[in-house]
Every structure is written in C-alpha cells, then in structure tokens.
Design a protein around this motif. Sequence first.
Motif, PDB file in Angstrom:
ATOM      1  N   LYS A  51       0.793  -1.212  -0.062  1.00 34.67           N
ATOM      2  CA  LYS A  51      -0.033   0.033   0.255  1.00 34.67           C
ATOM      3  C   LYS A  51       0.735   1.186  -0.077  1.00 34.67           C
ATOM      4  O   LYS A  51       0.242   2.359  -0.074  1.00 34.67           O
ATOM      5  CB  LYS A  51      -0.803   0.029   1.296  1.00 34.67           C
ATOM      6  CG  LYS A  51      -1.868  -1.066   1.167  1.00 34.67           C
ATOM      7  CD  LYS A  51      -3.117  -0.749   2.300  1.00 34.67           C
ATOM      8  CE  LYS A  51      -2.632  -1.744   3.538  1.00 34.67           C
ATOM      9  NZ  LYS A  51      -3.707  -1.873   4.568  1.00 34.67           N
ATOM     10  N   ASN A  52       2.029   1.094   0.201  1.00 34.98           N
ATOM     11  CA  ASN A  52       3.034   2.361   0.126  1.00 34.98           C
ATOM     12  C   ASN A  52       3.014   2.804  -1.309  1.00 34.98           C
ATOM     13  O   ASN A  52       3.534   2.278  -2.246  1.00 34.98           O
ATOM     14  CB  ASN A  52       4.409   1.905   0.578  1.00 34.98           C
ATOM     15  CG  ASN A  52       5.294   3.189   0.794  1.00 34.98           C
ATOM     16  OD1 ASN A  52       5.091   4.061   0.445  1.00 34.98           O
ATOM     17  ND2 ASN A  52       6.499   2.719   1.580  1.00 34.98           N
ATOM     18  N   PRO A  53       2.759   4.015  -1.401  1.00 34.30           N
ATOM     19  CA  PRO A  53       2.877   4.866  -2.892  1.00 34.30           C
ATOM     20  C   PRO A  53       4.275   4.843  -3.092  1.00 34.30           C
ATOM     21  O   PRO A  53       4.381   5.227  -4.669  1.00 34.30           O
ATOM     22  CB  PRO A  53       2.045   5.976  -2.564  1.00 34.30           C
ATOM     23  CG  PRO A  53       2.157   6.330  -1.212  1.00 34.30           C
ATOM     24  CD  PRO A  53       2.144   5.064  -0.343  1.00 34.30           C
ATOM     25  N   TYR A  54       5.318   4.878  -2.442  1.00 38.40           N
ATOM     26  CA  TYR A  54       6.596   5.053  -2.834  1.00 38.40           C
ATOM     27  C   TYR A  54       7.378   3.937  -2.903  1.00 38.40           C
ATOM     28  O   TYR A  54       8.551   3.813  -2.940  1.00 38.40           O
ATOM     29  CB  TYR A  54       7.044   6.150  -1.857  1.00 38.40           C
ATOM     30  CG  TYR A  54       6.675   7.452  -1.865  1.00 38.40           C
ATOM     31  CD1 TYR A  54       6.787   8.288  -2.900  1.00 38.40           C
ATOM     32  CD2 TYR A  54       5.877   7.754  -0.623  1.00 38.40           C
ATOM     33  CE1 TYR A  54       6.169   9.654  -2.835  1.00 38.40           C
ATOM     34  CE2 TYR A  54       5.243   8.957  -0.797  1.00 38.40           C
ATOM     35  CZ  TYR A  54       5.418   9.732  -1.844  1.00 38.40           C
ATOM     36  OH  TYR A  54       4.956  11.150  -1.761  1.00 38.40           O
ATOM     37  N   GLY A  55       6.584   2.809  -2.932  1.00 37.32           N
ATOM     38  CA  GLY A  55       7.172   1.271  -2.776  1.00 37.32           C
ATOM     39  C   GLY A  55       8.067   1.088  -4.068  1.00 37.32           C
ATOM     40  O   GLY A  55       9.300   0.485  -3.925  1.00 37.32           O
ATOM     41  N   ALA A  56       7.600   1.462  -5.217  1.00 35.66           N
ATOM     42  CA  ALA A  56       8.308   1.199  -6.360  1.00 35.66           C
ATOM     43  C   ALA A  56       9.698   1.836  -6.553  1.00 35.66           C
ATOM     44  O   ALA A  56      10.650   1.387  -6.661  1.00 35.66           O
ATOM     45  CB  ALA A  56       7.430   1.387  -7.496  1.00 35.66           C
ATOM     46  N   GLN A  57       9.631   3.184  -6.026  1.00 35.74           N
ATOM     47  CA  GLN A  57      10.611   4.033  -5.998  1.00 35.74           C
ATOM     48  C   GLN A  57      11.900   3.564  -5.120  1.00 35.74           C
ATOM     49  O   GLN A  57      12.834   3.735  -5.247  1.00 35.74           O
ATOM     50  CB  GLN A  57      10.007   5.574  -5.761  1.00 35.74           C
ATOM     51  CG  GLN A  57      11.397   6.512  -5.769  1.00 35.74           C
ATOM     52  CD  GLN A  57      10.804   7.760  -5.117  1.00 35.74           C
ATOM     53  OE1 GLN A  57       9.601   8.167  -4.935  1.00 35.74           O
ATOM     54  NE2 GLN A  57      11.791   8.798  -5.149  1.00 35.74           N
ATOM     55  N   ILE A  58      11.310   3.157  -3.913  1.00 32.05           N
ATOM     56  CA  ILE A  58      12.172   2.673  -2.920  1.00 32.05           C
ATOM     57  C   ILE A  58      12.880   1.394  -3.260  1.00 32.05           C
ATOM     58  O   ILE A  58      14.327   1.404  -3.153  1.00 32.05           O
ATOM     59  CB  ILE A  58      11.507   2.445  -1.449  1.00 32.05           C
ATOM     60  CG1 ILE A  58      11.102   3.870  -0.954  1.00 32.05           C
ATOM     61  CG2 ILE A  58      12.386   1.875  -0.415  1.00 32.05           C
ATOM     62  CD1 ILE A  58      10.123   3.799  -0.037  1.00 32.05           C
ATOM     63  N   ALA A  59      12.205   0.538  -3.873  1.00 26.73           N
ATOM     64  CA  ALA A  59      12.776  -0.835  -4.321  1.00 26.73           C
ATOM     65  C   ALA A  59      13.755  -0.403  -5.464  1.00 26.73           C
ATOM     66  O   ALA A  59      14.890  -1.107  -5.489  1.00 26.73           O
ATOM     67  CB  ALA A  59      11.762  -1.528  -4.812  1.00 26.73           C
ATOM     68  N   LYS A  60      13.522   0.589  -6.350  1.00 27.38           N
ATOM     69  CA  LYS A  60      14.308   0.909  -7.254  1.00 27.38           C
ATOM     70  C   LYS A  60      15.806   1.378  -6.953  1.00 27.38           C
ATOM     71  O   LYS A  60      16.651   1.153  -7.230  1.00 27.38           O
ATOM     72  CB  LYS A  60      13.716   1.768  -8.291  1.00 27.38           C
ATOM     73  CG  LYS A  60      14.551   2.113  -9.521  1.00 27.38           C
ATOM     74  CD  LYS A  60      13.722   2.969 -10.699  1.00 27.38           C
ATOM     75  CE  LYS A  60      14.386   4.307 -10.762  1.00 27.38           C
ATOM     76  NZ  LYS A  60      13.799   5.028 -11.683  1.00 27.38           N
ATOM     77  N   GLU A  61      15.666   2.252  -5.785  1.00 24.80           N
ATOM     78  CA  GLU A  61      16.843   2.969  -5.162  1.00 24.80           C
ATOM     79  C   GLU A  61      17.526   1.960  -4.532  1.00 24.80           C
ATOM     80  O   GLU A  61      18.780   2.154  -4.163  1.00 24.80           O
ATOM     81  CB  GLU A  61      16.130   4.005  -4.463  1.00 24.80           C
ATOM     82  CG  GLU A  61      15.804   5.063  -5.129  1.00 24.80           C
ATOM     83  CD  GLU A  61      15.479   6.398  -4.261  1.00 24.80           C
ATOM     84  OE1 GLU A  61      15.436   6.404  -3.111  1.00 24.80           O
ATOM     85  OE2 GLU A  61      14.995   7.432  -4.825  1.00 24.80           O
ATOM     86  N   ALA A  62      16.783   0.971  -3.932  1.00 27.70           N
ATOM     87  CA  ALA A  62      17.599   0.081  -3.213  1.00 27.70           C
ATOM     88  C   ALA A  62      18.554  -1.196  -3.780  1.00 27.70           C
ATOM     89  O   ALA A  62      19.472  -1.626  -3.231  1.00 27.70           O
ATOM     90  CB  ALA A  62      16.561  -1.066  -2.400  1.00 27.70           C
ATOM     91  N   HIS A  63      18.198  -1.310  -5.110  1.00 29.91           N
ATOM     92  CA  HIS A  63      18.815  -1.924  -6.105  1.00 29.91           C
ATOM     93  C   HIS A  63      20.240  -1.317  -6.504  1.00 29.91           C
ATOM     94  O   HIS A  63      21.044  -1.932  -6.961  1.00 29.91           O
ATOM     95  CB  HIS A  63      18.286  -2.639  -7.394  1.00 29.91           C
ATOM     96  CG  HIS A  63      17.124  -3.427  -7.004  1.00 29.91           C
ATOM     97  ND1 HIS A  63      17.387  -4.855  -6.473  1.00 29.91           N
ATOM     98  CD2 HIS A  63      15.632  -3.194  -7.217  1.00 29.91           C
ATOM     99  CE1 HIS A  63      16.266  -5.209  -6.273  1.00 29.91           C
ATOM    100  NE2 HIS A  63      15.435  -4.536  -6.612  1.00 29.91           N
TER     101      HIS A  63
END
Length: 64
Positions: A51-63
């Motif tokens: 449900k986190n709206p920034y989840g995709a952005q956070i996952a992309k930055e984590a890589h």
Amino acid sequence: FTPAYKHLRKWSTPVLRPMAPFLAASVVTFYLVSKMQEMGVRSETYAKDPKNPYGAQIAKEAHH
C-alpha cells in the motif's frame, strides 16, 4: 502629481514584520514534517508494504 491610490493612508500598516516569526515557524514545521514523513515511508516496516505509494521508487533505489 501623484496618483491617489499611493497615499491611501498616512501610515502604512506593517504586515511582514509582525508575521515573520509565524512564517519562519511554518517553514520549519513544513520541513520537519516532510522529513518525518520521508523517514516513515522508508522505514523497514512500511518500505515493502504494497500500500506504500513510494514502494516502487524505494525498491528501485535499493538496487543501486
């Protein structure tokens, strides 16, 4: 000749100087609330929440 609208009052009403502490406090509050929101969104508990709206952005930055 001076236009009439330039001299509506003999003394101008101070607006910015009395409001300066409130404007400064608003800026500080906005900054701190946004930093707290950023920390909360990126916390371990909510970073992987679907449900986190920034989840995709956070996952992309984590890589990186």
